[in-house]
Every structure is written in structure tokens, then in C-alpha cells.
Design an enzyme around this catalytic site. Structure first.
Site, PDB file in Angstrom:
ATOM      1  N   THR A 196       0.864  -1.191   0.000  1.00  0.00           N
ATOM      2  CA  THR A 196       0.000   0.000   0.000  1.00  0.00           C
ATOM      3  C   THR A 196       0.896   1.235   0.000  1.00  0.00           C
ATOM      4  O   THR A 196       2.047   1.171   0.415  1.00  0.00           O
ATOM      5  CB  THR A 196      -0.890   0.046   1.253  1.00  0.00           C
ATOM      6  OG1 THR A 196      -0.019   0.074   2.391  1.00  0.00           O
ATOM      7  CG2 THR A 196      -1.791  -1.156   1.347  1.00  0.00           C
ATOM      8  N   GLU A 341      -5.961  -3.527  -0.669  1.00  0.00           N
ATOM      9  CA  GLU A 341      -6.321  -4.648   0.210  1.00  0.00           C
ATOM     10  C   GLU A 341      -7.539  -5.422  -0.297  1.00  0.00           C
ATOM     11  O   GLU A 341      -7.835  -6.506   0.196  1.00  0.00           O
ATOM     12  CB  GLU A 341      -6.650  -4.132   1.625  1.00  0.00           C
ATOM     13  CG  GLU A 341      -5.461  -3.618   2.406  1.00  0.00           C
ATOM     14  CD  GLU A 341      -5.177  -2.133   2.169  1.00  0.00           C
ATOM     15  OE1 GLU A 341      -5.558  -1.613   1.101  1.00  0.00           O
ATOM     16  OE2 GLU A 341      -4.572  -1.495   3.046  1.00  0.00           O
ATOM     17  N   LYS A 446     -14.351  18.276  11.325  1.00  0.00           N
ATOM     18  CA  LYS A 446     -15.356  18.441  12.376  1.00  0.00           C
ATOM     19  C   LYS A 446     -15.400  19.905  12.780  1.00  0.00           C
ATOM     20  O   LYS A 446     -14.451  20.432  13.356  1.00  0.00           O
ATOM     21  CB  LYS A 446     -15.020  17.560  13.571  1.00  0.00           C
ATOM     22  CG  LYS A 446     -16.250  17.198  14.357  1.00  0.00           C
ATOM     23  CD  LYS A 446     -15.998  16.028  15.268  1.00  0.00           C
ATOM     24  CE  LYS A 446     -17.308  15.657  15.958  1.00  0.00           C
ATOM     25  NZ  LYS A 446     -17.113  14.693  17.018  1.00  0.00           N
ATOM     26  N   TRP A 451     -20.036  17.202  11.513  1.00  0.00           N
ATOM     27  CA  TRP A 451     -19.191  16.687  10.430  1.00  0.00           C
ATOM     28  C   TRP A 451     -19.441  17.456   9.141  1.00  0.00           C
ATOM     29  O   TRP A 451     -20.569  17.735   8.785  1.00  0.00           O
ATOM     30  CB  TRP A 451     -19.499  15.212  10.135  1.00  0.00           C
ATOM     31  CG  TRP A 451     -19.331  14.284  11.298  1.00  0.00           C
ATOM     32  CD1 TRP A 451     -20.327  13.608  11.944  1.00  0.00           C
ATOM     33  CD2 TRP A 451     -18.116  13.908  11.941  1.00  0.00           C
ATOM     34  NE1 TRP A 451     -19.789  12.844  12.949  1.00  0.00           N
ATOM     35  CE2 TRP A 451     -18.438  13.002  12.970  1.00  0.00           C
ATOM     36  CE3 TRP A 451     -16.777  14.244  11.747  1.00  0.00           C
ATOM     37  CZ2 TRP A 451     -17.484  12.435  13.805  1.00  0.00           C
ATOM     38  CZ3 TRP A 451     -15.817  13.684  12.578  1.00  0.00           C
ATOM     39  CH2 TRP A 451     -16.178  12.789  13.589  1.00  0.00           C
TER      40      TRP A 451
HETATM   41  P1  AMP Z   1      -5.285   2.360  -2.604  1.00  0.00           P
HETATM   42  O1  AMP Z   1      -5.125   1.140  -1.810  1.00  0.00           O
HETATM   43  O2  AMP Z   1      -4.034   3.162  -2.733  1.00  0.00           O
HETATM   44  O3  AMP Z   1      -5.899   2.091  -3.931  1.00  0.00           O
HETATM   45  O4  AMP Z   1      -6.293   3.313  -1.837  1.00  0.00           O
HETATM   46  C1  AMP Z   1      -7.564   2.873  -1.432  1.00  0.00           C
HETATM   47  C2  AMP Z   1      -8.383   4.041  -0.954  1.00  0.00           C
HETATM   48  O5  AMP Z   1      -8.721   4.890  -2.061  1.00  0.00           O
HETATM   49  C3  AMP Z   1      -9.708   3.671  -0.365  1.00  0.00           C
HETATM   50  O6  AMP Z   1      -9.604   3.245   0.968  1.00  0.00           O
HETATM   51  C4  AMP Z   1     -10.474   4.976  -0.485  1.00  0.00           C
HETATM   52  O7  AMP Z   1     -10.144   5.890   0.534  1.00  0.00           O
HETATM   53  C5  AMP Z   1      -9.967   5.523  -1.794  1.00  0.00           C
HETATM   54  N1  AMP Z   1     -10.938   5.218  -2.855  1.00  0.00           N
HETATM   55  C6  AMP Z   1     -10.871   4.256  -3.773  1.00  0.00           C
HETATM   56  N2  AMP Z   1     -11.938   4.306  -4.603  1.00  0.00           N
HETATM   57  C7  AMP Z   1     -12.712   5.326  -4.180  1.00  0.00           C
HETATM   58  C8  AMP Z   1     -13.961   5.882  -4.596  1.00  0.00           C
HETATM   59  N3  AMP Z   1     -14.609   5.433  -5.659  1.00  0.00           N
HETATM   60  N4  AMP Z   1     -14.458   6.911  -3.878  1.00  0.00           N
HETATM   61  C9  AMP Z   1     -13.808   7.402  -2.805  1.00  0.00           C
HETATM   62  N5  AMP Z   1     -12.629   6.935  -2.371  1.00  0.00           N
HETATM   63  C10 AMP Z   1     -12.086   5.908  -3.045  1.00  0.00           C
END
Ligand code: AMP
Length: 552
Positions: A196, A341, A446, A451
Site C-alpha cells: 500500500t 487490500e 469536524k 461533520w
Molecule cells: P489504494 O489502496 O491506494 O488504492 O487506496 C484505497 C483508498 O482509495 C480507499 O480506501 C479509499 O479511501 C480511496 N478510494 C478508492 N476508490 C474510491 C472511490 N470510488 N471513492 C472514494 N474513495 C475511493
């Protein structure tokens, strides 16, 4: 197990127990679809092509070469590569021979890259020659790497420390057998890994299994998933070093869809040219890529008519972006949510049957419905599970056969709770199962105890015609403890000031949510995978680097 079943005998099925494996996907793609499907790699001037049969043969030759270099068992083979045919062959060769593919995110900071390659104990790394200058800086720090395979270009361009051998990709594959006796593997064994982005702590390794990849690929192909089929030509803009390129390479081989790979040409101009010439039917990338494409098209129109659907995910997709694609180019934007993940496909925003008109947009702008393979629940601050009532806001937790249950060699009890993955994403779920995320837990604002959704404000500001991008973070405020601050990137040649943008928002959001802090920036800070980097914006704010307008 319920009490009723404890001690009871289990009646097993009469079904065969054939393992779900990447080798099976490879056989299907390179066999039945071997002649009809192709991978197209962009070269800047045009394209080079390989049939899937050819990719299969090259995967076999690579596997033989890796065996000769001493790769056995579950050793890790890293890739430091763009999206191209050679990377695709490695995607299949490494897991199918029983080793573990480790896609290295070329855009991580050098110390993070060294950390992940050392943590995964990569033995061999395949490197695109165009990335050698970057890789050269890392190599002396890579403790376990014994062999580097340079793809394209001149291997002599790499200076290797003692104990590391450098090979040219083509000469290494030359004359090797075009078939490999792929071993039958345990479907739960490791197939591939991806770390990640690790915006705060060290990056964490997610290890995918053959089984998880196989099941995830089926989900990508389901009609209510990404609906990939043999009729598709899929433009994989999402990097192969990020979250397995959203599952596109494996899914494409499973059903015989062709792949169009941009290599390092990820700017709007070559992407648009690729679309016009190679005529993909579907494409996938983060919103910022599509914003760039849209702006480019406004100035220099091209034929986009081959695209039936564009998948946007990785960050919240602004509804203004979806509408622009649909209204101007008749291209449907499919919003999807996922994480490294989650393999990464979690939810997909296809409205329920019968939903039409404006109501459609409410569904399409949401993060979508979780499929049968991804179970979800919302958990409140006090660890209570909240109802799916479209109102209760909590953290989304998920579990399922393609969801990580742990990180590699790293206990992170914060991220997992009773077998569920804590996503760190906050929002609500409607009774019909649509997830709507309002924020990352750490981005939530906040104000005076209430929120405010940063994502909602961003989407609304980005609907203004003069705005290219908008990022919202919470900044300290004496009276309200925190207030939203909007950082705006204007479209080229467009003008708008803070007062005008705030006026544009009034009527769209409650008065107390209207931001009074505004800043105009030339470029939005982005993460290694092209998402808004709010951490960096917060730092710029804390360091007093931003020129802020305070509206009263
Ligand atoms: P990554 O593992 O780097 O792909 O990041 C995953 C994170 O990207 C998720 O936990 C979300 O916070 C964000 N994310 C992915 N897809 C979306 C989406 N369609 N809308 C909002 N956040 C997203």
C-alpha cells in the site's frame, strides 16, 4: 459453527477439487483466445502488438529463464515496469511457476521502495530500461536482489554492485522452450504482492493468492461488475504496479478481451491518440487522469466513440466529470470503489433496474453496491455495528475471499477487527446496499461538533465551469476548532475568485458548511498513484506556504 452443528459429521460434495490458479487463466487466454486477443503496447509513435498466444510463449520462456537464475519455491520476483507486454508476461510467468510477483510502485519515494523490496526479500527484479536511472539509485540499497533483468535498451547502462548480475531480457529469453510444465499449486498459496502507498506508516504488503486472483477476475467480468467480455478492448491506464491494475490483466486473459497498454505515455495527449487509433471499448483510471483527458479534448477534439464505458475509481469521482463524459461524448462513467487490500474491486455503482432520470445520478455518484463476494458492515465510533439506513455514518469494514485478512510479516491490529478489514473509509449504506463514502476517516472535518464532508464540498466546487480541480482539508479555527479550506486549481485561461466560488456553493450546501478559507494553487499535490495528496496540502498549509483568502 452453530451449536447445532458442533460435533456433527460433515457431508462433503462430490465435486472435483480443481485449484483456482493463474496458470489456468493463462492457459485460457493463450489457448482458446490466443489468436483472437492481443496486447497492444504504445511506443509513443504507434503501437507494437503481441497475440495472447505469443504472450503465453514468452511467459513460458521467462519462467525457464527465472528457474535458471535459481528462482524456486515462493521466491519473490519484483517488477519495476510500466504497463506493457513484457510486464504482462511476467504477471503470468512468475505466479504460474509458483514464485511470487512483487509489483514495485515506481512512484514511491526511494527509501520506501528500498524498504518494500527488502521487506519482501525480492531476489530478481525486472526493470524497464526507461526506468534505469531511477532504479540505479536504489540498487545499492537492495539487500536481497541477486539478478536484474533489463527490459528493452542496453543492460550495460546499469552499474551493478558486487554480487548482482545484470541480464538483458531478450538475450535471457532467447532460445528457451516455448512451453512450461506449470506446476499444480495450492490455490491458497501466494501469487503476487503489492504494498500500500503508506502515506503515514511504512508501506504494508498485501499478498494475493491464486484463489483470490481467480475469483476477483470473475467479478471483474460479471455484468454488474466491470462487464468485461471477449468483445472488449480494454485500455489499462491504471498502472500495473498499483493494486494489480484493478484486475484488468488477469480478467482480460480469462475471457479473451484485448489489452491496450500505454507504457510510460500517460499524459492526456498520447492517451487520447491511443483511444482514437486503438479504439478501446473500455478503460480504467483514477479521476485526475480523466479530468486531464477531458480538458485536453475540449481544446483538441478526437474520436472517442469506441468507448462504451470508462471505469473511474481509486478516489471519489466528481459527478461533474461523469456528466461531462456522458453529455459531450456519450461515454458512460462507471464509478467503482476499492483498495489495494481488496484486490481491488469492492463496489461498483450500477443503479438498480428501473431507476431513471435525476435519481440515477444519486446512485451513480455513490461508491456503489458491494457484490456477493464482498460483505460489508458499518461500524460507529463506539464499535457498534450500524444499520444500513442511508443515514447512520460509520467506518466501512469488509470481508470476503479477495479481501486481505492481514499484512505480510506485519501485525497491524488497527486495520483488522474480528476477521474484517477496516477500510478507513467513512460513510453510510442505503437499505438497498449502496455505499456512499463521505470521507477518509483521517480527512473528516469536524466543525463546531458537526461533520463536514470534504469529498462533497470538492465535488460541488468542481462543478463550477472555471474549476479544474478542488481539494478540501480541515484547518484549525479558534471558534469552530476546524473549518474547511478549499484549494482550487483553475482551468487554463479561466478566472474565478473565492467570493464567486462561495456564492456558487450557497444553495448547494448548508450555510454553516460554506467554506471561508480559500486558496488558489497552480497544481494539486498528488500521491504516487495520482490521487489528491491531502497530507501534503496540510503540510503546505501548516508551513505557511499557501496564500489564503479569508472571506468573512
Ligand atoms: P489504494 O489502496 O491506494 O488504492 O487506496 C484505497 C483508498 O482509495 C480507499 O480506501 C479509499 O479511501 C480511496 N478510494 C478508492 N476508490 C474510491 C472511490 N470510488 N471513492 C472514494 N474513495 C475511493
Amino acid at each position: 459453527m452453530s451449536d447445532q452443528h458442533k460435533g456433527a459429521q460433515i457431508m462433503f460434495s462430490t465435486m472435483q477439487d480443481a485449484p483456482l490458479s493463474i496458470a489456468r487463466i493463462l492457459q485460457q487466454g493463450s489457448g482458446p483466445h490466443g489468436a483472437s486477443a492481443e496486447v497492444v503496447t504504445w511506443t509513443g509513435e504507434g503501437a507494437r502488438r503481441s497475440s495472447y498466444a505469443e504472450v503465453g510463449r514468452r511467459a513460458a520462456r521467462l519462467a525457464h529463464a527465472l528457474r535458471d537464475l535459481g528462482v524456486t519455491g515462493d521466491q519473490r520476483v519484483g517488477t519495476f515496469m510500466w504497463n506493457n507486454a513484457e510486464h504482462l508476461a511476467a504477471y503470468f510467468a512468475v505466479p504460474s511457476m509458483g514464485a511470487v510477483l512483487h509489483t514495485l510502485n515506481i512512484r514511491l519515494f526511494p527509501d520506501q521502495l528500498c524498504y518494500v523490496a527488502n521487506h519482501a526479500e525480492d531476489q530478481v527484479v525486472l526493470v524497464d530500461s526507461t526506468l534505469l536511472p531511477l532504479f540505479q539509485k536504489l540498487l545499492p540499497e537492495l539487500r536481497t536482489v541477486r539478478h536484474v533483468i533489463v527490459v528493452g535498451g542496453d543492460k550495460a547502462a546499469l552499474e551493478a554492485p558486487t554480487g548482482v548480475e545484470v541480464h538483458g531480457h531478450e538475450e535471457l529469453l532467447d532460445g528457451r522452450p516455448e512451453e512450461f510444465d506449470w506446476p499444480e499449486l495450492d490455490e491458497r498459496s501466494a501469487a503476487a504482492m503489492c504494498y500500500t502507498s503508506g502515506t503515514t506508516a511504512s508501506p504494508k504488503g498485501v499478498v494475493y493468492s491464486h484463489r483470490s486472483v481467480y475469483l476477483h477476475s470473475m467479478q471483474v467480468c460479471m455484468t454488474d461488475g466491470m462487464a468485461m467480455s471477449q468483445a472488449d478492448r480494454s485500455l489499462a491506464v491504471v498502472p500495473m504496479f498499483h493494486a494489480m491494475s484493478w484486475g484488468l490483466p488477469y480478467a482480460a486473459f480469462m475471457v479473451g478481451a484485448s489489452l491496450i497498454m500505454p507504457d510510460r505515455f500517460l499524459q492526456p495527449e498520447p492517451l487520447v491518440k491511443m483511444i482514437a487509433e486503438e479504439r478501446p471499448t473500455m478503460a480504467a483510471a483514477v479521476p485526475t487522469i480523466w479530468q486531464g483527458v477531458l480538458q485536453y479534448l475540449d481544446a483538441d477534439p478526437h474520436d472517442m466513440s469506441s468507448l462504451r464505458e470508462v471505469v473511474v475509481g481509486g478516489a471519489a469521482c466528481p459527478p461533474s466529470l461523469m456528466k461531462a463524459f456522458e453529455e459531450k461524448y456519450d461515454i458512460s462513467v462507471l464509478h467503482a470503489w476499492g483498495m489495494t487490500e481488496t484486490s481491488p474491486l469492492g463496489s461498483v455503482a450500477r443503479p438498480p433496474v428501473g431507476i431513471t432520470g435525476e435519481q440515477r445520478w444519486t446512485y451513480r455518484a455513490s461508491q456503489g453496491r458491494l457484490p456477493a463476494g464482498v460483505q460489508g458492515r458499518l461500524v460507529g465510533d463506539d464499535a457498534r455495528v450500524l444499520p444500513w439506513d442511508g443515514k447512520s455514518v460509520g467506518e466501512l469494514e469488509v470481508r470476503g475471499p479477495w479481501i486481505a485478512g492481514a499484512y505480510y510479516g506485519d501485525d497491524d491490529p488497527e486495520k483488522f477487527r474480528d476477521g474484517w478489514l477496516r477500510t478507513g473509509d467513512v460513510g453510510f449504506i442505503t437499505p438497498d446496499g449502496f455505499v456512499r463514502l463521505t470521507d477518509r476517516a483521517k480527512d473528516v472535518i469536524k466543525s463546531g461538533g458537526e461533520w463536514i464532508s470534504s469529498v462533497d464540498l470538492e465535488n460541488k466546487v468542481m462543478a463550477h465551469p472555471a474549476v479544474a480541480e478542488a481539494m478540501v482539508i480541515g484547518v484549525p479555527d479558534e471558534k469552530w476548532s476546524e473549518r474547511p479550506m478549499v484549494a482550487v486549481v483553475l482551468r487554463e485561461g479561466q478566472q474565478a475568485d473565492a467570493a464567486e466560488l462561495r456564492e456558487f456553493l450557497s444553495g448547494e450546501v448548508a450555510r454553516w458548511q460554506l467554506p471561508e478559507y480559500w486558496t488558489f494553487i497552480p497544481e494539486a499535490p498528488k500521491t504516487s498513484v495520482g490521487k489528491f495528496d491531502k497530507k501534503r496540502l496540510r503540510r503546505q498549509h501548516a508551513d505557511g506556504e499557501l496564500d489564503i483568502t479569508h472571506l468573512t
